[in-house]
Design a protein around this motif. Structure first.
Motif, mmCIF file in Angstrom:
data_model
loop_
_atom_site.group_PDB
_atom_site.id
_atom_site.type_symbol
_atom_site.label_atom_id
_atom_site.label_comp_id
_atom_site.label_asym_id
_atom_site.label_seq_id
_atom_site.Cartn_x
_atom_site.Cartn_y
_atom_site.Cartn_z
ATOM 1 N N ASN A 40 0.837 -1.188 0.000
ATOM 2 C CA ASN A 40 0.000 0.000 0.000
ATOM 3 C C ASN A 40 0.877 1.245 0.000
ATOM 4 O OD1 ASN A 40 -2.353 -1.503 0.171
ATOM 5 N ND2 ASN A 40 -2.506 -1.330 2.394
ATOM 6 N N ARG A 196 -5.230 -1.285 -6.954
ATOM 7 C CA ARG A 196 -6.463 -0.934 -6.242
ATOM 8 C C ARG A 196 -6.320 0.418 -5.558
ATOM 9 N NH1 ARG A 196 -9.106 -5.265 -2.219
ATOM 10 N NH2 ARG A 196 -9.078 -6.438 -4.198
ATOM 11 N N TYR A 197 -7.432 1.156 -5.531
ATOM 12 C CA TYR A 197 -7.481 2.442 -4.847
ATOM 13 C C TYR A 197 -8.535 2.387 -3.749
ATOM 14 C CZ TYR A 197 -8.409 7.371 -3.906
ATOM 15 O OH TYR A 197 -8.594 8.574 -3.287
ATOM 16 N N TYR A 198 -8.188 2.922 -2.577
ATOM 17 C CA TYR A 198 -9.136 2.998 -1.473
ATOM 18 C C TYR A 198 -9.311 4.452 -1.059
ATOM 19 C CZ TYR A 198 -11.138 2.738 3.198
ATOM 20 O OH TYR A 198 -11.942 2.926 4.299
ATOM 21 N N SER A 219 -6.369 7.085 2.669
ATOM 22 C CA SER A 219 -6.474 6.697 1.258
ATOM 23 C C SER A 219 -5.181 5.979 0.889
ATOM 24 C CB SER A 219 -6.697 7.901 0.340
ATOM 25 O OG SER A 219 -5.564 8.750 0.332
ATOM 26 N N TYR A 220 -5.275 5.087 -0.072
ATOM 27 C CA TYR A 220 -4.060 4.428 -0.550
ATOM 28 C C TYR A 220 -4.244 3.894 -1.962
ATOM 29 C CZ TYR A 220 -6.190 -0.077 0.944
ATOM 30 O OH TYR A 220 -7.023 -1.165 1.128
ATOM 31 N N ILE A 221 -3.126 3.773 -2.637
ATOM 32 C CA ILE A 221 -3.049 3.044 -3.901
ATOM 33 C C ILE A 221 -2.272 1.774 -3.609
ATOM 34 C CG2 ILE A 221 -2.140 3.044 -6.251
ATOM 35 C CD1 ILE A 221 -2.445 6.089 -6.241
#
Length: 233
Positions: A40, A196-198, A219-221
């Motif tokens: 992440n 994935r993006y959150y 948030s994270y990629i």
């Protein structure tokens, strides 16, 4: 942020109701389980704003996927994960002090995702493209602050120092996750590579009018690899 919440709810509702509104497809009863792991690249959305560098953290867990139906060349299913996830932030301190600061925050997270795949049928060998999207919840476990030995906050140009030593106040996290990737199906299982993006919709500090921070959301990629093996076909 309210607009983001409404848009997210509408997108998720469309994804989960798509099979019900499409033409009747070929039924599938493919249940697979496996493991996942990855990296992440984290940040936190703060208000007041805090300048940040990317903080890298690991993620690993178990994945369960059920493929239910096929509509033309699109395969539909649901994917659930239970993951250990490292999040947090690393500050970009530009006051000439040479200070460094980061906080790593550990969570158990549970995404429930609509899984849409295009290409070779999951029952056959081959490569296909997939999209995952859905809600995600998380539960805070612990955190760790790391700061330089010459720690001094007297020269901060923006004056934001409330976060140092401040304990997490909201341990329940929620947001929206979305990703895309490629899957290779073989005789020994399924190998997936996904980006994935959150986007977190909840704050880990209290954010009422009397509180210092109006926003403190993760948030994270992420980049992850997953291996699944079939239980039923």
């Amino acid at each position: 942020m309210k607009n983001y919440k409404y848009i997210g709810i509408l997108v998720l509702a469309w994804l989960f109701t798509l099979p019900a509104t499409a033409q009747l497809g070929e039924e599938r009863h493919n249940f697979a389980v496996g493991i996942n792991g990855g990296l992440n690249m984290n940040s936190v959305s703060f208000d007041p704003k805090i300048k940040q560098n990317t903080l890298n953290g690991m993620e690993m867990g178990v994945t369960m996927r059920y493929m239910s139906e096929k509509y033309f060349k699109m395969m539909c299913g649901v994917q659930m994960e239970i993951n250990y996830s490292q999040r947090g932030w690393s500050e970009k301190i530009e006051d000439g002090s040479g200070n460094t600061y980061s906080r790593t925050m550990n969570y158990v997270e549970i995404p429930l995702l609509a899984h849409l795949a295009f290409g070779k049928d999951a029952l056959n060998r081959g490569v296909k493209f997939f999209i995952n999207a859905g809600p995600q919840i998380g539960f805070f476990l612990s955190d760790k602050e790391e700061m330089s030995d010459n720690w001094d906050t007297s020269q901060r140009p923006n004056g934001v120092t409330e976060q140092y030593g401040k304990a997490v106040e909201n341990k329940f996290d929620y947001g929206i996750a979305a990703g895309a990737g490629l899957e290779l199906s073989t005789g020994i299982g399924h190998f997936l590579l996904e980006g994935r993006y959150y986007m977190g919709l909840g704050d880990f500090y209290k954010s009422t009018k009397k509180d210092y921070f109006g926003r403190s959301a993760h948030s994270y990629i992420g980049v992850r690899a997953t291996y699944l093996f079939d239980i039923t076909k």
